[in-house]
Write a protein that holds these residues in place. Structure first.
Motif, PDB file in Angstrom:
ATOM      1  N   GLU A  87       0.486  -1.341   0.118  1.00 52.05           N
ATOM      2  CA  GLU A  87      -0.349   0.147   0.064  1.00 52.05           C
ATOM      3  C   GLU A  87       0.929   1.057  -0.266  1.00 52.05           C
ATOM      4  OE1 GLU A  87      -4.474   0.468   2.105  1.00 52.05           O
ATOM      5  OE2 GLU A  87      -2.678   0.678   3.540  1.00 52.05           O
ATOM      6  N   ALA A  88       2.221   1.257   0.903  1.00 44.43           N
ATOM      7  CA  ALA A  88       2.793   3.037   0.501  1.00 44.43           C
ATOM      8  C   ALA A  88       3.678   2.394  -0.433  1.00 44.43           C
ATOM      9  CB  ALA A  88       4.369   2.398   2.135  1.00 44.43           C
ATOM     10  N   ILE A  89       4.126   1.506  -0.977  1.00 39.52           N
ATOM     11  CA  ILE A  89       4.269   1.406  -2.127  1.00 39.52           C
ATOM     12  C   ILE A  89       3.467   2.670  -3.404  1.00 39.52           C
ATOM     13  CG2 ILE A  89       5.500   0.242  -4.546  1.00 39.52           C
ATOM     14  CD1 ILE A  89       6.609  -1.690  -2.112  1.00 39.52           C
ATOM     15  N   ALA A  90       2.166   1.932  -3.666  1.00 39.28           N
ATOM     16  CA  ALA A  90       1.257   2.395  -4.545  1.00 39.28           C
ATOM     17  C   ALA A  90       1.365   3.978  -4.251  1.00 39.28           C
ATOM     18  CB  ALA A  90       0.285   2.020  -4.200  1.00 39.28           C
ATOM     19  N   GLU A  91       1.693   4.585  -2.654  1.00 41.15           N
ATOM     20  CA  GLU A  91       0.854   6.042  -2.628  1.00 41.15           C
ATOM     21  C   GLU A  91       2.867   6.179  -2.318  1.00 41.15           C
ATOM     22  OE1 GLU A  91      -1.173   7.771  -1.028  1.00 41.15           O
ATOM     23  OE2 GLU A  91      -2.330   6.320  -0.570  1.00 41.15           O
ATOM     24  N   HIS A  92       3.566   6.340  -2.605  1.00 33.98           N
ATOM     25  CA  HIS A  92       4.341   6.574  -3.074  1.00 33.98           C
ATOM     26  C   HIS A  92       4.883   6.769  -4.653  1.00 33.98           C
ATOM     27  CE1 HIS A  92       5.867   6.684   0.888  1.00 33.98           C
ATOM     28  NE2 HIS A  92       6.672   5.593   1.010  1.00 33.98           N
ATOM     29  N   LEU A  93       4.387   6.183  -4.932  1.00 38.58           N
ATOM     30  CA  LEU A  93       4.627   5.598  -6.935  1.00 38.58           C
ATOM     31  C   LEU A  93       3.509   7.370  -7.390  1.00 38.58           C
ATOM     32  CD1 LEU A  93       4.759   1.871  -7.276  1.00 38.58           C
ATOM     33  CD2 LEU A  93       6.759   3.785  -7.930  1.00 38.58           C
ATOM     34  N   HIS A  94       2.447   7.055  -7.466  1.00 31.44           N
ATOM     35  CA  HIS A  94       1.215   8.704  -7.151  1.00 31.44           C
ATOM     36  C   HIS A  94       2.073   9.662  -6.647  1.00 31.44           C
ATOM     37  CE1 HIS A  94      -2.182  10.286  -7.140  1.00 31.44           C
ATOM     38  NE2 HIS A  94      -2.703  10.043  -7.859  1.00 31.44           N
ATOM     39  N   HIS A  95       2.029  10.187  -5.644  1.00 34.78           N
ATOM     40  CA  HIS A  95       3.063  11.131  -5.165  1.00 34.78           C
ATOM     41  C   HIS A  95       4.558  11.574  -6.559  1.00 34.78           C
ATOM     42  CE1 HIS A  95       2.127  12.816  -1.692  1.00 34.78           C
ATOM     43  NE2 HIS A  95       1.449  11.680  -2.034  1.00 34.78           N
ATOM     44  N   LEU A  96       5.399  10.488  -6.662  1.00 32.16           N
ATOM     45  CA  LEU A  96       6.557  10.847  -7.346  1.00 32.16           C
ATOM     46  C   LEU A  96       5.805  10.471  -8.831  1.00 32.16           C
ATOM     47  CD1 LEU A  96       9.097   8.507  -5.749  1.00 32.16           C
ATOM     48  CD2 LEU A  96       8.952  10.773  -4.931  1.00 32.16           C
ATOM     49  N   LEU A  97       5.059   9.545  -9.687  1.00 30.73           N
ATOM     50  CA  LEU A  97       5.061   9.788 -11.157  1.00 30.73           C
ATOM     51  C   LEU A  97       4.051  10.699 -10.582  1.00 30.73           C
ATOM     52  CD1 LEU A  97       4.747   5.974 -11.560  1.00 30.73           C
ATOM     53  CD2 LEU A  97       6.393   7.950 -12.875  1.00 30.73           C
ATOM     54  N   ILE A  98       2.663  10.949 -10.183  1.00 29.51           N
ATOM     55  CA  ILE A  98       1.990  12.630 -10.624  1.00 29.51           C
ATOM     56  C   ILE A  98       1.721  13.910  -9.935  1.00 29.51           C
ATOM     57  CG2 ILE A  98      -0.616  12.364 -10.812  1.00 29.51           C
ATOM     58  CD1 ILE A  98       0.831   9.879 -12.567  1.00 29.51           C
ATOM     59  N   SER A  99       1.758  13.045  -8.726  1.00 27.94           N
ATOM     60  CA  SER A  99       1.458  14.520  -8.234  1.00 27.94           C
ATOM     61  C   SER A  99       2.285  15.397  -7.938  1.00 27.94           C
ATOM     62  CB  SER A  99       1.289  13.867  -6.461  1.00 27.94           C
ATOM     63  OG  SER A  99       0.271  13.245  -6.397  1.00 27.94           O
ATOM     64  N   TRP A 100       3.624  15.069  -7.995  1.00 31.00           N
ATOM     65  CA  TRP A 100       5.156  16.118  -7.195  1.00 31.00           C
ATOM     66  C   TRP A 100       4.883  16.982  -9.235  1.00 31.00           C
ATOM     67  CZ3 TRP A 100       7.155  18.992  -4.658  1.00 31.00           C
ATOM     68  CH2 TRP A 100       6.994  19.013  -3.562  1.00 31.00           C
TER      69      TRP A 100
END
Length: 333
Positions: A87-100
């Motif tokens: 779950e944490a990996i998915a959250e981090h990937l969303h931030h680094l690929l999309i949010s930031w």
């Protein structure tokens, strides 16, 4: 139950942000659990949270087991740790690929949405030690190609301390009722939880910290944690350290879970076979405390324009990653 939201209100005098205020409409989910049959907690808690559902569910399960003085089996704890890690990996990937990339206006990949969807499918398929280990090597190799976005980061004029790493037993004396759950402090002071607290000693992160560039430090810490988690998929004893619990007293248990956003605590007190009291201390309560990381760091931030003030606030809020929707505004002094 509606998740509530955060409103971040800033005051700008033309040269710097002179004041900041956090207004929260987050409901007290934990209070709604009081009086429920204890067994229903495991069913209800995951349904109450749209984010970090596995982490919340793990915390509920472990705290209840501790309250009943039931030892958690190693294989069961490793399974919970694996789900929390995925779950944490998915959250981090969303931030680094999309949010930031959206925040700074610079795409990091040619098709980040497709890449994120691919990795989410792969994460969903990691259901045991064998499939997790296979994913570990693939994800670690891919991370070598994922670089942190570059942007100007204003040095923070002030900052709170970073929350230390404690076990559930270490947290037990710190948790002091509803007031602590609503406005948590450590050693009497607000503190920051999350990737920066966990990876402040990593060389690149420490270098940004030394310069007061805490937003960049958090972003690099997110990369460091993503790599740590990816490698941990090949050794589930590592991700097993993300969760633990302690029996605090008769009928009382405390669980600690390290989520993508920071340390999550669940405290349960049983009254017979029902919930007498339930406390949840979430990362957002730490980082968006009225005198916490967001308020302290943004206050005094030098910005030349109204637009710059909005951008600085948005980057800081994203780096601290609240678990509810949030909006920010800037008013003239």
């Amino acid at each position: 139950m509606e998740p509530g939201s955060l409103q971040l209100s800033l005051t700008w005098d033309g040269t710097q942000i002179v004041a900041a205020r956090v207004a929260s409409t987050r409901p007290s989910v934990a209070r709604a659990l009081r009086g429920l049959p204890a067994a229903r907690v495991l069913e209800v808690v995951p349904r109450l949270f749209s984010l970090c559902r596995h982490a919340q569910g793990a915390a509920a399960r472990l705290s209840l087991q501790a309250a009943r003085a039931e030892p958690a089996r190693l294989d069961a704890r490793l399974d919970l740790g694996l789900n929390v890690a995925l779950e944490a990996i998915a959250e981090h990937l969303h931030h680094l690929l999309i949010s930031w990339p959206q925040m700074i206006g610079v795409p990091c990949r040619s098709n980040p949405g497709r890449e994120l969807a691919f990795w989410r499918r792969r994460l969903h398929g990691a259901v045991d030690a064998t499939t997790a280990a296979a994913l570990a090597g693939e994800l670690t190799t891919w991370l070598d190609e994922l670089h942190s976005p570059q942007f100007d980061d204003l040095a923070s004029a002030d900052a709170v301390a970073l929350l230390p790493s404690l076990s559930a037993a270490g947290w037990a004396p710190q948790v002091d009722g509803e007031a602590f759950a609503d406005l948590p402090t450590f050693a009497g002071q607000p503190a920051e939880t999350g990737v920066l607290a966990r990876h402040a000693g990593q060389a690149g992160v420490a270098a940004f910290l030394a310069k007061g560039r805490r937003v960049r430090a958090r972003l690099l810490a997110r990369h460091a944690e993503l790599r740590w988690l990816a490698q941990g998929l090949a050794d589930l004893t590592r991700v097993g350290t993300l969760v633990d619990a302690a029996t605090v007293g008769e009928g009382c248990g405390l669980a600690r879970v390290e989520t993508a956003r920071g340390t999550l605590l669940h405290w349960i007190e049983l009254a017979g076979d029902r919930v007498g009291r339930y406390l949840i201390v979430a990362p957002t309560e730490w980082n968006f405390h009225p005198q916490g990381a967001f308020v302290r760091e943004i206050t005094g931030c030098p910005v030349a324009t109204h637009a710059d003030a909005l951008l600085a606030a948005g980057r800081l809020a994203l780096s601290l990653d609240p678990c509810v929707p949030y909006a920010w505004s800037v008013d003239d002094a």
